[in-house]
Design a protein around this motif. Sequence first.
Motif, PDB file in Angstrom:
ATOM      1  N   LYS B 211      30.836  52.427  46.927  1.00 19.97           N
ATOM      2  CA  LYS B 211      30.580  53.905  46.821  1.00 19.97           C
ATOM      3  C   LYS B 211      30.039  54.303  45.279  1.00 19.97           C
ATOM      4  CE  LYS B 211      33.585  54.688  50.708  1.00 19.97           C
ATOM      5  NZ  LYS B 211      34.821  55.236  51.143  1.00 19.97           N
ATOM      6  N   GLY B 212      30.196  53.470  44.446  1.00 17.57           N
ATOM      7  CA  GLY B 212      29.730  53.869  42.870  1.00 17.57           C
ATOM      8  C   GLY B 212      30.981  54.789  42.499  1.00 17.57           C
ATOM      9  N   ILE B 213      32.013  54.546  43.066  1.00 16.36           N
ATOM     10  CA  ILE B 213      33.249  55.531  42.650  1.00 16.36           C
ATOM     11  C   ILE B 213      34.256  54.893  41.618  1.00 16.36           C
ATOM     12  CG2 ILE B 213      35.515  56.997  43.345  1.00 16.36           C
ATOM     13  CD1 ILE B 213      33.890  57.589  45.738  1.00 16.36           C
ATOM     14  N   SER B 214      34.672  55.657  40.629  1.00 14.75           N
ATOM     15  CA  SER B 214      35.307  55.104  39.258  1.00 14.75           C
ATOM     16  C   SER B 214      36.930  55.096  39.566  1.00 14.75           C
ATOM     17  CB  SER B 214      34.979  55.985  38.048  1.00 14.75           C
ATOM     18  OG  SER B 214      33.933  56.020  37.557  1.00 14.75           O
ATOM     19  N   ILE B 215      37.444  55.759  40.340  1.00 13.07           N
ATOM     20  CA  ILE B 215      38.786  55.854  40.385  1.00 13.07           C
ATOM     21  C   ILE B 215      39.305  56.146  41.954  1.00 13.07           C
ATOM     22  CG2 ILE B 215      40.947  57.148  39.793  1.00 13.07           C
ATOM     23  CD1 ILE B 215      39.633  55.734  37.674  1.00 13.07           C
ATOM     24  N   GLY B 216      40.379  55.055  42.235  1.00 14.20           N
ATOM     25  CA  GLY B 216      41.093  55.301  43.441  1.00 14.20           C
ATOM     26  C   GLY B 216      42.620  56.020  43.452  1.00 14.20           C
ATOM     27  N   VAL B 386      41.185  50.908  39.827  1.00 11.72           N
ATOM     28  CA  VAL B 386      39.833  50.803  39.206  1.00 11.72           C
ATOM     29  C   VAL B 386      39.119  49.760  40.270  1.00 11.72           C
ATOM     30  CG1 VAL B 386      40.494  51.663  36.860  1.00 11.72           C
ATOM     31  CG2 VAL B 386      40.649  49.107  37.621  1.00 11.72           C
ATOM     32  N   PRO B 387      37.680  49.799  40.150  1.00 17.43           N
ATOM     33  CA  PRO B 387      37.043  49.125  41.155  1.00 17.43           C
ATOM     34  C   PRO B 387      37.251  47.559  40.644  1.00 17.43           C
ATOM     35  CG  PRO B 387      35.480  50.751  40.050  1.00 17.43           C
ATOM     36  CD  PRO B 387      36.861  50.969  39.384  1.00 17.43           C
ATOM     37  N   SER B 388      36.919  46.702  41.530  1.00 18.29           N
ATOM     38  CA  SER B 388      36.940  45.201  41.522  1.00 18.29           C
ATOM     39  C   SER B 388      35.325  44.959  41.718  1.00 18.29           C
ATOM     40  CB  SER B 388      37.936  44.774  42.443  1.00 18.29           C
ATOM     41  OG  SER B 388      39.358  45.033  42.153  1.00 18.29           O
ATOM     42  N   ILE B 389      35.007  43.993  41.000  1.00 22.74           N
ATOM     43  CA  ILE B 389      33.578  43.566  41.282  1.00 22.74           C
ATOM     44  C   ILE B 389      33.545  42.843  42.545  1.00 22.74           C
ATOM     45  CG2 ILE B 389      31.614  42.229  40.203  1.00 22.74           C
ATOM     46  CD1 ILE B 389      32.180  43.268  37.559  1.00 22.74           C
ATOM     47  N   GLU B 390      32.711  43.064  43.478  1.00 23.84           N
ATOM     48  CA  GLU B 390      32.944  42.443  44.921  1.00 23.84           C
ATOM     49  C   GLU B 390      34.157  42.263  45.536  1.00 23.84           C
ATOM     50  OE1 GLU B 390      30.426  38.491  44.628  1.00 23.84           O
ATOM     51  OE2 GLU B 390      28.920  39.516  43.327  1.00 23.84           O
ATOM     52  N   GLY B 391      34.990  42.980  45.192  1.00 20.03           N
ATOM     53  CA  GLY B 391      36.452  43.016  45.764  1.00 20.03           C
ATOM     54  C   GLY B 391      36.931  41.729  45.590  1.00 20.03           C
ATOM     55  N   ILE B 392      36.549  40.547  44.696  1.00 20.03           N
ATOM     56  CA  ILE B 392      37.016  39.354  44.675  1.00 20.03           C
ATOM     57  C   ILE B 392      38.625  39.432  43.874  1.00 20.03           C
ATOM     58  CG2 ILE B 392      37.103  37.263  43.113  1.00 20.03           C
ATOM     59  CD1 ILE B 392      33.912  37.740  43.545  1.00 20.03           C
ATOM     60  N   SER B 393      39.596  38.884  44.840  1.00 22.31           N
ATOM     61  CA  SER B 393      40.764  38.930  44.335  1.00 22.31           C
ATOM     62  C   SER B 393      41.575  37.690  44.505  1.00 22.31           C
ATOM     63  CB  SER B 393      41.701  40.200  44.789  1.00 22.31           C
ATOM     64  OG  SER B 393      43.222  40.336  44.319  1.00 22.31           O
ATOM     65  N   HIS B 394      42.772  37.609  43.813  1.00 26.80           N
ATOM     66  CA  HIS B 394      43.551  36.305  43.923  1.00 26.80           C
ATOM     67  C   HIS B 394      42.534  35.078  43.877  1.00 26.80           C
ATOM     68  CE1 HIS B 394      47.620  37.821  45.936  1.00 26.80           C
ATOM     69  NE2 HIS B 394      47.302  38.256  44.776  1.00 26.80           N
ATOM     70  N   ASN B 395      41.886  35.332  42.675  1.00 26.03           N
ATOM     71  CA  ASN B 395      40.588  34.300  42.631  1.00 26.03           C
ATOM     72  C   ASN B 395      40.264  34.258  41.115  1.00 26.03           C
ATOM     73  OD1 ASN B 395      38.007  33.518  42.455  1.00 26.03           O
ATOM     74  ND2 ASN B 395      37.677  33.151  44.393  1.00 26.03           N
ATOM     75  N   GLU B 396      39.986  32.984  40.693  1.00 27.96           N
ATOM     76  CA  GLU B 396      39.700  33.002  39.154  1.00 27.96           C
ATOM     77  C   GLU B 396      38.391  33.970  38.811  1.00 27.96           C
ATOM     78  OE1 GLU B 396      39.197  28.638  39.388  1.00 27.96           O
ATOM     79  OE2 GLU B 396      40.530  28.549  37.429  1.00 27.96           O
ATOM     80  N   GLY B 397      37.646  34.209  39.821  1.00 21.75           N
ATOM     81  CA  GLY B 397      36.414  34.897  39.769  1.00 21.75           C
ATOM     82  C   GLY B 397      36.363  36.489  39.576  1.00 21.75           C
ATOM     83  N   GLU B 398      37.990  36.869  39.953  1.00 20.35           N
ATOM     84  CA  GLU B 398      38.218  38.331  39.610  1.00 20.35           C
ATOM     85  C   GLU B 398      37.666  38.781  38.584  1.00 20.35           C
ATOM     86  OE1 GLU B 398      42.418  39.289  40.842  1.00 20.35           O
ATOM     87  OE2 GLU B 398      42.416  39.451  38.628  1.00 20.35           O
ATOM     88  N   ASP B 399      36.985  40.133  38.791  1.00 22.45           N
ATOM     89  CA  ASP B 399      36.510  40.971  37.473  1.00 22.45           C
ATOM     90  C   ASP B 399      36.231  42.247  37.616  1.00 22.45           C
ATOM     91  OD1 ASP B 399      35.117  41.009  35.025  1.00 22.45           O
ATOM     92  OD2 ASP B 399      33.263  40.000  35.558  1.00 22.45           O
ATOM     93  N   THR B 400      36.532  43.176  36.557  1.00 21.00           N
ATOM     94  CA  THR B 400      36.188  44.416  36.685  1.00 21.00           C
ATOM     95  C   THR B 400      35.342  44.703  35.299  1.00 21.00           C
ATOM     96  OG1 THR B 400      37.910  45.195  37.865  1.00 21.00           O
ATOM     97  CG2 THR B 400      37.497  46.568  36.215  1.00 21.00           C
TER      98      THR B 400
END
Lengths: 428, 428
Positions: B211-216, B386-400
């Motif tokens: 949704k392009g939103i900065s804060i949850g 805050v957003p997670s790029i591609e929602g990746i989590s519990h994974n080395e590729g996690e990024d923000t």
Amino acid sequence: MTVDSATSSPTTPTTSHDSALLEDFATLSAFGATAGGGVDRQAATPADGEQRAWLHQWLTARGAEVRYDGVGNQFGLFTVTPGAPYVLTGSHLDSQPLGGRYDGAYGVLASAHAAHRAVERCRTSDGTAPYNVAVVNWFNEEGCRFKPSMMGSAVFTGKLPARTALTTTDPAGTTVEAALREIGTIGDYAGPDVAAYAEIHIEQGRDLENKGISIGLVDSTWAARKYQVVVRGEQSHTGSTVMADRRDALFGASLLVVAVRELAEQSTDIPLHTSVSEMTIEPNSPVVVAREVRMHVDLRSPDEAFLDAAAKKLAESVPGIEERASVTVERVQTHGWGVAPFPAAGVELAAQVADELGLSHQTMMTIAGHDSVNMKDVAPSIMLFVPSIEGISHNEGEDTNDRDVCAGTDLLTEVVHRLMSGALDGAR
Amino acid sequence: MTVDSATSSPTTPTTSHDSALLEDFATLSAFGATAGGGVDRQAATPADGEQRAWLHQWLTARGAEVRYDGVGNQFGLFTVTPGAPYVLTGSHLDSQPLGGRYDGAYGVLASAHAAHRAVERCRTSDGTAPYNVAVVNWFNEEGCRFKPSMMGSAVFTGKLPARTALTTTDPAGTTVEAALREIGTIGDYAGPDVAAYAEIHIEQGRDLENKGISIGLVDSTWAARKYQVVVRGEQSHTGSTVMADRRDALFGASLLVVAVRELAEQSTDIPLHTSVSEMTIEPNSPVVVAREVRMHVDLRSPDEAFLDAAAKKLAESVPGIEERASVTVERVQTHGWGVAPFPAAGVELAAQVADELGLSHQTMMTIAGHDSVNMKDVAPSIMLFVPSIEGISHNEGEDTNDRDVCAGTDLLTEVVHRLMSGALDGAR
């Protein structure tokens, strides 16, 4: 007055040979003994080292020379005719984790007693024989700590390079070579020149028991196909990752386990045994979707074409599983053998001896792999079974009646003695 | 002439606060860094000890007093008004195996910077505030090495006895207490008197990004049910045991994994997340039918009644699985939480601050568990995403994105500063 229960048991040993055998079996069963009545003495562990040392001493005390080859196969050479080839008889002392006391160990001990008795018999007659006899304790038949199974006999028969075996690692990263050096049972012996091979083992099924038959004469093997399967997904959060985004390797692996079982469930006419019993799951955390599962698939049947059709059917189920779980499945056949006969002359020889000893017998196939399955390809080989109570195997509860233990050893003794006389010369 | 790429990036830090934060985050990410760009610093491992020591030093250098409670929770106390309660802000530094750099660690570092900045702001105004501020690094939020997850905050909030936590063992048999003593971060501090709690975390989903939103702004939790399941069969030979005699625990476990997934596949109207991601298989040998499989089942939904219905449906599938695989299945709920709100006043406060900072925001539920889920039951609590790029989590590729990292910290700073002024007094 008390009655000695041993004298009133239906499994009473009736000869001094029987008593000596059962006493030694009790001693052997103490190595790596588990609380549940079984043993845990995986290949080249300290418990395996202890039992090998014990066997070494046992053989040496009875006049055998003990030598080790480069992959830890243990040979006890009884030489009556220097320079002549050897009748080889044996099995393996290593066990599964929480395995039974009989699987392999019975065959080694029966072979040691049979070889010793056969040699004693030679010495009390004219003292010679065309062939010598050697006892073998094959390294790592079980294939649990180090894969594949039947490792020592595979190297001995040229099916597996020694270097490959020695550099194989256990889950902790220890190589076969390092583990063998640790227990001190590795050498440079090339192994005997083998005239014939004989092995005795518990059935690991309930066919003999169901029919009340004492001896199984193995005339051929079921075919087997063993696969290494890797299911690859992607690590993610078990809570927050939406289901559609998951690439769950454990879900994919579970679908495959079910598909493997369904192959057997759908086989009504021809027997098919299918198994997955080992998985390595990464990272194996309760809150992380698994990124990778490695597992072994084991398919067996007495009908090779049917087995191949089952393997094809399994392969055909893979794309659907890959799609449903969003994973990839890689499958490589690592090991296998066909339906292959043991020489008919050997089956006939053993049947004749069983008849003479008054032991009921039948021919049968072996479903489990044995070192004899390797040996039969390089020497005339005889494979004998004694009954397993309730067919229980690879389990601490594995059991065989003392009477069957002793009868099988008597049979093996006579078979070995005749093989030393060249009874299977020319047979394959 | 070269152009400094940092100055032309869309994620350029624009303030000295941003630069300091990102530099510290890079330093922190080096502890337990993995080749794949992630981190592996499970609770009370040496890597966890190193990052705790680094945080200790960071906080002390900025005027905080660092103390440890009896289960290894690490507190950095910035005291501006001696004797007054503390606004507590933090998260956890421990990670999953091959986890990402942001999960937990971002929240702790953002809290440290926010607390320090808020205190500096007090000092440059009149130097006082109704409340002090403390940074917390909760012990073992991840629950992979030691179970359950959210351990430190569960003890702090009285949901788990300290003795139970301390005697919990990892798979190698090491207790929490021994592991904490090993890294030297256990103490006797009772913990601060908490006036309010604030936590910031990456979303671990892709809703904000989509949704392009900065804060949850988290207004409530999904409900969760976690089960320990034990499937019991019997050890036997994978080759020779006839299929009808098998009691295959891994087959039973696999059927259960599929049944768990089908619950989610069949839920079309109401979201339901279902997972099995960890199994312990005994004996886990390629040639022995598994005698026992222990596994965790995790069910989550925003609708508590629907979740209970799913749990019931799963229970109803068990007898069929037990029959088909000839196993027994034992299921115990070990952990769980309901759909529970965060106080509306906190959501409103954070929304107002976000508006003032020009940050787009939305309210949302948290699916993952966080320490704030425990804390909200004992203190007015605010949970920010805050957003997670591609929602990746519990994974080395996690990024923000750095921009989101900095914006979230700015928001948290302002929220903490207002909480120190008593903005949530009386709210629950």
